[in-house]
Each structure stands twice: as structure tokens, then as C-alpha cells.
Motif scaffolding. Structure first.
Motif, PDB file in Angstrom:
ATOM      1  N   VAL A  81       0.872  -1.177   0.000  1.00 21.68           N
ATOM      2  CA  VAL A  81       0.000   0.000   0.000  1.00 21.68           C
ATOM      3  C   VAL A  81       0.910   1.229   0.000  1.00 21.68           C
ATOM      4  CG1 VAL A  81      -1.856   1.254   1.137  1.00 21.68           C
ATOM      5  CG2 VAL A  81      -1.755  -1.235   1.321  1.00 21.68           C
ATOM      6  N   PHE A  82       0.832   2.011  -1.067  1.00 21.80           N
ATOM      7  CA  PHE A  82       1.600   3.256  -1.150  1.00 21.80           C
ATOM      8  C   PHE A  82       0.775   4.371  -0.513  1.00 21.80           C
ATOM      9  CE2 PHE A  82       2.932   0.707  -4.825  1.00 21.80           C
ATOM     10  CZ  PHE A  82       4.314   0.701  -4.657  1.00 21.80           C
ATOM     11  N   VAL A  83       1.345   5.058   0.484  1.00 23.19           N
ATOM     12  CA  VAL A  83       0.644   6.135   1.194  1.00 23.19           C
ATOM     13  C   VAL A  83       1.386   7.435   0.884  1.00 23.19           C
ATOM     14  CG1 VAL A  83      -0.148   6.973   3.431  1.00 23.19           C
ATOM     15  CG2 VAL A  83      -0.046   4.508   2.999  1.00 23.19           C
ATOM     16  N   ILE A  84       0.741   8.321   0.116  1.00 21.03           N
ATOM     17  CA  ILE A  84       1.442   9.483  -0.438  1.00 21.03           C
ATOM     18  C   ILE A  84       0.845  10.790   0.090  1.00 21.03           C
ATOM     19  CG2 ILE A  84       2.091  10.664  -2.570  1.00 21.03           C
ATOM     20  CD1 ILE A  84       1.796   7.946  -3.977  1.00 21.03           C
ATOM     21  N   ASP A  85       1.711  11.618   0.639  1.00 20.53           N
ATOM     22  CA  ASP A  85       1.336  12.953   1.130  1.00 20.53           C
ATOM     23  C   ASP A  85       1.079  13.867  -0.073  1.00 20.53           C
ATOM     24  OD1 ASP A  85       1.237  15.492   2.227  1.00 20.53           O
ATOM     25  OD2 ASP A  85       3.002  15.236   3.507  1.00 20.53           O
ATOM     26  N   VAL A  86      -0.130  14.438  -0.150  1.00 19.75           N
ATOM     27  CA  VAL A  86      -0.453  15.374  -1.237  1.00 19.75           C
ATOM     28  C   VAL A  86      -0.924  16.707  -0.653  1.00 19.75           C
ATOM     29  CG1 VAL A  86      -0.966  13.576  -2.921  1.00 19.75           C
ATOM     30  CG2 VAL A  86      -2.809  14.451  -1.492  1.00 19.75           C
ATOM     31  N   SER A  87      -0.366  17.056   0.518  1.00 17.53           N
ATOM     32  CA  SER A  87      -0.708  18.340   1.142  1.00 17.53           C
ATOM     33  C   SER A  87      -0.081  19.477   0.337  1.00 17.53           C
ATOM     34  CB  SER A  87      -0.209  18.372   2.586  1.00 17.53           C
ATOM     35  OG  SER A  87       1.188  18.199   2.625  1.00 17.53           O
ATOM     36  N   GLY A  88      -0.424  20.703   0.680  1.00 19.64           N
ATOM     37  CA  GLY A  88       0.018  21.873  -0.082  1.00 19.64           C
ATOM     38  C   GLY A  88       1.524  22.012  -0.187  1.00 19.64           C
ATOM     39  N   SER A  89       2.247  21.547   0.841  1.00 22.10           N
ATOM     40  CA  SER A  89       3.708  21.701   0.827  1.00 22.10           C
ATOM     41  C   SER A  89       4.379  20.812  -0.214  1.00 22.10           C
ATOM     42  CB  SER A  89       4.282  21.387   2.210  1.00 22.10           C
ATOM     43  OG  SER A  89       3.908  20.077   2.607  1.00 22.10           O
ATOM     44  N   MET A  90       3.622  19.834  -0.775  1.00 20.44           N
ATOM     45  CA  MET A  90       4.186  18.954  -1.809  1.00 20.44           C
ATOM     46  C   MET A  90       4.061  19.573  -3.205  1.00 20.44           C
ATOM     47  SD  MET A  90       5.503  15.967  -0.798  1.00 20.44           S
ATOM     48  CE  MET A  90       5.228  14.768  -2.100  1.00 20.44           C
ATOM     49  N   TRP A  91       3.481  20.760  -3.291  1.00 20.65           N
ATOM     50  CA  TRP A  91       3.245  21.392  -4.588  1.00 20.65           C
ATOM     51  C   TRP A  91       4.569  21.646  -5.310  1.00 20.65           C
ATOM     52  CZ3 TRP A  91      -0.968  22.307  -7.482  1.00 20.65           C
ATOM     53  CH2 TRP A  91      -0.819  23.161  -8.590  1.00 20.65           C
ATOM     54  N   GLY A  92       4.546  21.487  -6.636  1.00 19.88           N
ATOM     55  CA  GLY A  92       5.717  21.840  -7.444  1.00 19.88           C
ATOM     56  C   GLY A  92       6.637  20.656  -7.666  1.00 19.88           C
ATOM     57  N   LEU A  93       7.957  20.918  -7.495  1.00 20.56           N
ATOM     58  CA  LEU A  93       8.961  19.921  -7.838  1.00 20.56           C
ATOM     59  C   LEU A  93       8.803  18.628  -7.033  1.00 20.56           C
ATOM     60  CD1 LEU A  93      11.508  19.281  -9.495  1.00 20.56           C
ATOM     61  CD2 LEU A  93      12.866  20.265  -7.633  1.00 20.56           C
ATOM     62  N   LYS A  94       8.482  18.735  -5.737  1.00 21.58           N
ATOM     63  CA  LYS A  94       8.341  17.530  -4.912  1.00 21.58           C
ATOM     64  C   LYS A  94       7.302  16.575  -5.493  1.00 21.58           C
ATOM     65  CE  LYS A  94       9.540  19.649  -0.445  1.00 21.58           C
ATOM     66  NZ  LYS A  94       9.002  20.035   0.866  1.00 21.58           N
TER      67      LYS A  94
END
Length: 857
Positions: free
Chosen positions: A276-289
Motif C-alpha cells: 500500500v503506497f501512502v502518499i502525502d499530497v498536502s500543499g507543501s508537496m506542490w511543485g517539484l516535490k
């Protein structure tokens, strides 16, 4: 004097490039620091025996300038390495190190300080050792650092990485790596990562059991171009090798009353996986990350086999599932998952707790429904770049929640992107659930880092491994039961032999595999490896210990082993002693108490010609001006208003201006609002770069490149977490901004900043400002010293700049070494906001903007 500054280092396998080129960042990348110095030699030697490496870094430096100055020595070392010795020779006086329990070392060091023999601190944060010594002109300084590490096998190779960043041309620059493997060396390579011009300079010679790798560029070969004075040697020198193995995969070495078992089977079919891949997609992940994460995930999904099952959970303040159940990794499902990943748009907060619990529920449901093959491996892979901000945010509670629902057969792997994430938490929660954590550096190759990590855990060959030895034959054994064995890795068990009549030692390994294993087979070893493995395992155990009593017992075992085998750990310190005609000089290498520094340790090296040679503005705001020619410290306060911007340094010659904006206390005290610096700006007009340090964050701006860091970070701008930020401009002007935190509910006080600038800063003759004007030291005379109204404070008259000024003998605080209590700096205090000592009135130094320069006074 000694200056504290601690940028992060790259992991040994992946050098971390600076996010962009900047004059503020150049100093952190040099092994040898200083102006007008001559580096005579820089040598690195590693001796690797049976996967255990002992590395020595030596450098000989001369202060060839006309003035006394600080010479720095910086070494990036691997995260899992232990420093076990440091020596320094200054003009024939040798300082040598020995590791002792921290309390013992601290007491001896305190005794030395009390006698005025030593003072000051240099830090080593994350993986960069840094020390700095202040020496007179003509002085010769020799540095020598020793560290040890055990090679870890990943993807079928052992990789030994040495960071080479001398920062200047060196007449004798040499790297030697010696390898001895009794079972035989399968292959050895030294890939060129330093640049094309060095492609043919590495020489490798090897026999069946031994190898010697040497890199020795001449002075001309080190140059960036034919007539350049800059060195092109800047990067990592990497040696990769593997050893010969018999098909049964076992290698048992015995010597000196110790044993070590290496276990790395091959020719086994991989087990199927449930991920199970659990991926953070909060605002701080915007852009290059996010872009890098998507790129890596698409490659990872393509790597899944038809026997694997998977699903994806993405989370911000909400938690979403691509599919509520695990699905088979068919080409159709993989393509659907890739489309889903591609469509994600980061925003919102971070709800790690609910996302991880949902992932565990998904694995539990699949297991209960019989979808999971009992021989398969089930894992959760968490990718996040920040701390929780939504739902349950207490880290210890999240850790308990996940531990409570995880089954023994499930594992959790954590990947932390960047420096805002609490990596200590990610490491704890992974270790607590049979996994590991890795920091991913948020730069251009983050996708490759993610894919490399996944490739290390994507091919499990064995489950539930146990390595057994005959009863009563061994004791003090390191971990001998392992959850999983992955393709290309290696399991190692070490211990002590018990006295017995046995002439041979045998081991038996049991494990769950797809295909049967052959029985195992005997060899030589040193007790250092056993101690190294044991201390590392005890440190991991201690971080997960449920009670204070258990932590205390583990700590005692760590200290005993570390002192016996001379390892610097968070619970031991290196006492460095030098002998001259004046007796013994004691210095200390130590570890900070905050484990979140990720295996940090601090080095105290002290060689002070004067106890205080900094210009300081701290507290309310108190100015301390050090005048080296007069050997005198002068103090004054500035009584201005909240919001005013005061100029400290204005130097049109170098293009640098340093300003501070005042903040007020929350309410009046004695009918007065106290003011403090709430913002400090360092601006280089020449380079178009500005660093703005506030109490909540640090902003670095260079053209369109804007980077923000929290005080919780440890970043390339040389931030020490919750401590201070150091900025260096062109290697000439050094500024340290110290953070003072107060209780959030304090009725009066607010968070504020202190600023410290070296008296050795190199300004132009046009410099001015509240501090800058004293770069050209004025002549002064103090006379008529007499008892004052306060019997503890003498009074006198000072003649300076044609003025006669009434002064009072008092003291102010220097908070660099002790942020709570500070250390006293005795000075002559000038009243009325420095009137008569500073040029004009203090109001002449009030500016409209943080990047403004001072106009003529």
C-alpha cells in the motif's frame, strides 16, 4: 575563537547539491576554511577489512596572512559512522582525544574552563564534522580525524563514499582506499563522479583478496581550467565492490574471541508483495516535490509483477483511496493507477494518522479475505514531506496507534522528503514496525532517490530469518532474528565466543522462502565490528524503549561499550587534551541532547587569544562593540520604537547592508514598551541575494529563486534547528542570528533575535552603521575611574571622537553558548542611546526598508 555553524550533509550514496549557487552558501562546501591560508596537504585513507572501514582524514594548513585568523576543518562523514578519534597540532602543541562517559568528560572540561584554559563550541550536525581554531600569523595547524563504519550491502554492492571538497588547490592531494576480503574480491570499481577531467586519474590494482585504489591529481590537474586558481575537486569519490560467495551464502569468521556471520544468499526466487503506497499530497508537496514523486511512482508501478498486489492512498487533510482493496498488478490496473497519480493536485493539511490506519485496515481486510499468500511480504510505503497538521497531531500517539493495529507480518517503510519533516519520528515509526526510514533530498534527482530506495525493498527473497548457534558456544550476540531479506543486501550477526572445547563453530539458518535453501558454511574478524553493530542496535532499541527504566539500562550498556571501543555516541564524549609549558589544555567533543539532530554531535575546540571578539546586538537591543586594539568592550542600548528599522552595517564598497527591525513587548513594563529585534536582513546588492531572518522562518531570495525555511529545519542556509542561522557573504563577512524563544503565553515578552558579527569581518573603507562604523577603530581613553551610585558599578569619563562621555562599568550577556542564562561580558556602558560614541544621533540610523543602505550622516 570558535564559531558554531552546522549545515546538513549529503547521504553517503547521494551527494546533495546546493539548491542554487549563492555567495551565502559557498563556505559550507569547503573542507578547509580561512582567508590567506596555505593548505600544504589533504589526505584521505580508508582501510576496509571484511566490510569494516576505518577512515582517516588529514590536512596540514599554514596561516600565511598578516593577521591572526580562524582556520576551519570540515569533513562530511556517513550517517552510520562513529568518530573514534580526533587530533590537532597547533604550532607543536598536540591535542589528542579519548572517549569517556559524557558526565566525566563534561566535568573535566568544566574544570579547564574554570581555570580559563578553554572556551567555545563548534558543532557537527547530521553528517558534517566542523571545527575551527583561531591562530596567530605564521601558525601551522595539522588536523586528523578518524571514523569507522560497517559497509552495508545494497543492490549487490558495498559502496564506500568519501566527500572531497578541499575548496582550494592543494600541492599534495591524495586518496587511498585499501580493501582486504579473505573470501576474495569479486569486483571493484571507482566510478568517476568528480568530472571528466579526472576520468583517467584513478588507479586500481587488486589480487584475489586485496585491492588498492588511489586518486592523486597534481596541482595542475586540480585546476578548473589551465590558468584557473580554483579547484575542480568538489564532490564524492565512490568505490564499489562485492565479495566472492559460495552458493550456500554463508560466511562465518572467527578471531580474537569474537565471531561474525555474513549471510547473503542468491539464486532464490523473489517472494510476491502486497504494497500500500501512502502518499502525502498536502500543499507543501506542490511543485517539484510532487512532480518527482509522480515520476518515481510511475516507474515503481511499472516494476510490479503479476504476482504482486497493491493499492494507493493519498492524503492531505482528507484521506482518499485509489481502490478500497488491494488489486493484482496487471497491466490494466497499473495503467489506471498511473493515471490516478498523474491527476493529483496537492493542497491542504497533513493527516498522517488516518492515512496510515486506513493502509493497515486495507492489508488486514485482504488477509482476512484470503487474498494474501501466506508466503508473501506485506508492506506500507509512506512518502511525506511534513509533520501532521490535521487530525491526531501528537507524534507519540500516532506511533502507538499504528503499532497497535499492525500485524507482525506487516512492515512500514518511511520516506521523508526535505528538511521540514520530523525524520526522527519517521525513523521511529518505521523501526517500530519492522521497516526502515530514509531521507529524500528535495532536489533535481529526488525521483531517482525514491526509485533507488524502492529497488532495495522490492525483491524480498526470505521471511522470518533466524541464525542459530550451538547452545553455550556464544554470548553477547547481536540481533539474530530478521523479518526479511532483500535481494542484493546482507544480514550480519556478531558476538563473543564462550570458553569451550569446540574446535569449530557452526551456525544454522532457518527462513521462509519460495525455493529451498542449502545448508550454510566457517573464517577471521575483529571485536570492533561486533561493538559497532551492538552499539547501533542498542541505539535503535533505546529510541523505542517503552519506559525510562529500560532506556536507562540500555544507555548504561551503550556507554560501557562506547568507552571500551572508543566510539563517540550521543552518550559519550571525546576529551581532547594538549600539553604545553602552561600545563594541560582540555577540550571536548560532545553530543547534543536533542535526538532530532539525527546522530549529531558537537565538537568543542577552543584556542582563544581573547575571550570575546564579536560585535553583538541582543536582547532589548543591547549593543556590545569589541575594540581589539584597545582590548575593550563598549556597550550601549538603543531606545527606539516597534517597527523602526535600524541599520547595523551599511557598506557600499562590498555592496552589503545589514538591518534589523524592532518588535515591541506585549505590554508596558515600568511605563515603557521594551523593544527587541524581530527581523534581521542581510542583503548583498552585488549578488542580488537577501536573507531575511524572522522568529518564525528564514527567507532566502536570489532573483526568482525564493526559499523559505522554518526554524525547525536544518538546511543548506546553515540553520541549526531552533538555535541559530549563520550567513557568510563571499567568505569575508560572517553573521550569526540567534533565536530566543519565550513561553507563548508569557504576558509581556515575545520571541526575538540576537545578532553576532565577527570583529574579523572584511569590510571596505566606506562601511558605516551602528556597528559598521567601528570597523575603523576609534581612539579612546578612559580615566577618572571612581565609585558610582551603585557600589558594584564603577563610573568614569571616556574621551572618544572628540567627545567626553560619562560611562559606567557593567556587563551585558553573550548568549551564544548558553541561550538561557548567557555569559557575562564586562564593558563600559554609554547612556542615552550611545550618544557621543556613535556618529550623530541614533535616529539617523532609522531606515525605510530592510534592504536600504545608509545615507551620509
Amino acid at each position: 575563537h570558535v564559531v558554531a555553524a552546522s549545515p546538513p550533509a549529503a547521504p553517503s550514496s547521494n551527494p546533495l547539491p546546493a539548491p542554487f549557487s549563492s555567495p551565502f552558501l559557498t563556505l559550507a562546501r569547503r573542507a578547509i576554511q580561512g582567508n590567506d591560508i596555505t593548505v600544504k596537504s589533504y589526505k584521505v585513507e580508508s582501510r576496509i577489512t571484511s566490510r569494516f572501514a576505518h577512515t582517516t582524514v588529514k590536512s596540514s594548513v599554514v596561516n600565511s596572512g598578516p593577521n591572526a585568523q580562524s582556520i576551519g576543518f570540515n569533513v562530511e562523514i556517513p550517517k552510520r559512522a562513529f568518530i573514534n578519534n580526533f587530533t590537532m597540532n597547533v604550532n607543536g602543541i598536540t591535542f589528542t582525544g579519548s572517549v569517556k562517559e559524557k558526565s566525566v568528560a563534561r566535568n573535566l572540561y568544566a574544570q579547564a574552563r574554570a581555570r580559563g584554559k578553554a572556551a567555545g563550541i563548534v558543532r557537527y550536525s547530521m553528517e558534517t564534522f566542523r571545527t575551527e581554531v583561531h591562530v596567530p600569523p605564521g601558525s601551522k595547524v595539522e588536523f586528523e580525524l578518524h571514523y569507522q563504519e560497517m559497509m552495508q550491502r545494497k543492490l549487490g554492492v558495498y559502496q564506500h563514499t568519501l566527500h572531497l571538497q578541499p575548496g582550494r588547490l592543494v600541492p599534495l592531494l591524495q586518496v587511498d582506499v585499501y580493501i582486504f576480503e579473505p573470501k576474495g574480491i569479486k569486483f571493484v570499481t571507482a566510478s568517476n563522479t568528480l568530472g571528466e577531467q579526472f576520468s583517467d586519474l584513478t588507479k586500481i590494482t587488486h589480487t584475489k583478496e586485496k585491492a588498492h585504489i588511489v586518486f592523486k591529481p597534481t596541482l595542475q590537474q586540480q585546476r578548473k581550467c589551465e590558468n584557473c586558481t580554483e579547484s575542480a575537486v568538489d564532490g564524492v569519490f565512490t568505490v564499489k565492490y562485492d565479495v566472492e560467495r559460495e552458493s550456500n551464502a554463508g560466511e562465518l569468521q572467527v578471531s580474537d574471541g569474537h565471531f561474525v556471520q555474513f549471510f547473503a544468499p542468491s539464486d532464490l526466487s523473489p517472494l510476491s508483495k502486497n504494497i500500500v503506497f501512502v502518499i502525502d499530497v498536502s500543499g507543501s508537496m506542490w511543485g517539484l516535490k510532487m512532480k518527482q514523486t509522480v515520476e518515481a511512482m510511475k516507474a515503481i508501478l511499472d516494476d510490479l509483477s503479476m504476482d504482486d498486489y497493491f493499492s494507493i492512498i493519498d492524503f492531505n487533510h482528507n484521506v482518499r483511496c485509489w481502490n478500497e482493496d488491494l488489486v493484482q498488478a496487471s497491466s490494466i490496473q497499473v495503467n489506471e493507477a498511473k493515471k490516478y497519480i498523474q491527476s493529483i493536485k496537492p493542497n491542504g493539511g497533513t493527516n498522517i494518522n488516518e492515512a496510515l490506519l486506513r493502509a493497515v485496515q486495507m492489508l488486514l481486510r485482504a488477509s482476512n479475505q484470503g487474498l494474501i499468500d501466506p508466503r508473501s511480504v506485506s508492506m506500507i510505503i509512506l512518502v511525506s514531506d511534513g509533520d501532521p497538521t490535521v487530525g491526531e497531531i501528537k507524534l507519540s500517539t500516532i506511533q502507538k496507534n499504528v503499532k497497535r493495529v499492525m500485524r507482525e507480518e506487516f512492515s512500514l517503510y518511511s520516506l521523508g522528503i526535505g528538511f521540514d519533516v520530523d525524520f526522527d519520528f519517521l525513523e521511529r515509526i518505521a523501526m517500530d514496525n519492522r521497516g526502515i526510514a530514509q531521507r529524500i533530498y528535495a532536489n533535481h534527482d529526488a525521483a531517482d532517490q525514491l526509485k533507488t530506495f524502492y529497488s532495495q525493498v522490492s525483491s524480498p527473497l526470505l521471511r522470518t530469518i533466524a541464525i542459530h548457534f550451538p547452545e553455550n558456544a556464544v554470548n553477547n550476540m547481536t540481533q539474530n532474528r530478521f523479518d526479511k531479506f532483500f535481494h542484493g543486501s546482507e544480514l550480519i550477526v556478531a558476538g563473543k565466543l564462550q570458553p569451550s572445547d569446540l574446535t569449530t563453530l557452526q551456525s544454522l539458518t532457518t527462513a521462509s522462502a519460495v525455493s529451498p535453501m542449502s545448508p550454510l558454511s566457517p573464517f577471521r574478524f575483529s571485536s570492533s565490528m561486533w561493538a559497532y553493530i551492538t552499539v547501533n542496535q542498542l541505539l535503535a532499541e533505546r529510541s523505542l524503549a517503552p519506559t525510562a527504566n529500560k532506556k536507562r539500562r540500555i544507555t548504561q550498556r551503550i556507554m560501557a561499550l562506547a568507552v571500551e571501543h572508543q566510539f563517540v555516541t550521543p552518550f559519550t564524549a571525546m576529551l581532547v587534551e594538549g600539553h604545553d609549558q602552561g600545563g594541560t589544555e582540555r577540550l571536548i567533543a560532545d553530543s547534543p541532547r536533542d535526538s532530532k539532530h539525527e546522530y549529531s554531535f558537537l565538537f568543542c575546540l577552543c584556542y582563544l587569544p581573547h575571550p570575546f571578539d564579536f560585535n553583538v546586538v541582543d536582547n532589548d537591543p543591547h549593543f556590545i562593540i569589541h575594540l581589539p586594539k584597545s582590548n575593550m568592550d563598549i556597550c550601549f542600548n538603543i531606545d527606539s520604537k516597534p517597527g523602526h528599522i535600524l541599520n547595523l552595517i551599511s557598506d557600499p564598497g562590498t555592496g552589503v547592508t545589514i538591518n534589523g527591525q524592532l518588535v515591541g513587548s506585549k505590554k508596558m513594563k515600568n511605563n515603557k514598551i521594551d523593544t527587541y529585534f524581530g527581523t534581521i536582513s542581510i542583503y548583498s546588492k552585488t549578488h542580488g541575494v537577501q536573507v531575511i531572518v524572522g522568529t518564525n522562518r528564514i527567507d532566502l531570495m536570489e532573483g526568482r529563486n525564493n526559499h523559505s525555511f522554518s526554524w525547525g529545519a536544518t538546511a543548506e542556509v546553515t540553520i541549526v534547528k531552533e538555535g541559530h542561522v549563520t550567513v557568510m557573504v563571499d567568505g569575508k563577512i560572517s553573521v550569526m542570528v540567534l533565536l530566543h524563544r519565550v513561553w507563548k503565553k508569557h504576558p509581556v515578552q515575545v520571541d526575538f533575535l540576537g545578532i553576532y558579527m565577527s570583529s574579523d569581518n572584511k569590510y571596505s573603507t566606506r562601511v558605516h552603521g551602528l556597528i559598521g562604523q567601528f570597523a575603523q577603530e576609534p581612539e579612546l581613553k578612559v580615566y577618572g575611574v571612581h565609585e558610582g551610585a551603585d557600589p558594584k558599578k564603577k563610573e568614569a569619563t571616556m574621551e572618544v571622537k572628540g567627545n567626553k562621555v560619562a560611562v559606567t562599568r557593567g556587563w551585558q550577556k553573550d548568549y551564544r553558548r548558553d541561550k538561557k542564562r548567557g555569559s557575562d561580558v564586562y564593558c563600559w556602558f554609554i547612556h542615552n542611546s550611545g550618544k557621543g560614541f556613535i556618529d550623530g544621533s541614533y535616529t539617523s540610523y532609522i531606515l525605510p526598508q530592510l534592504d536600504s543602505f545608509l545615507t551620509a550622516i
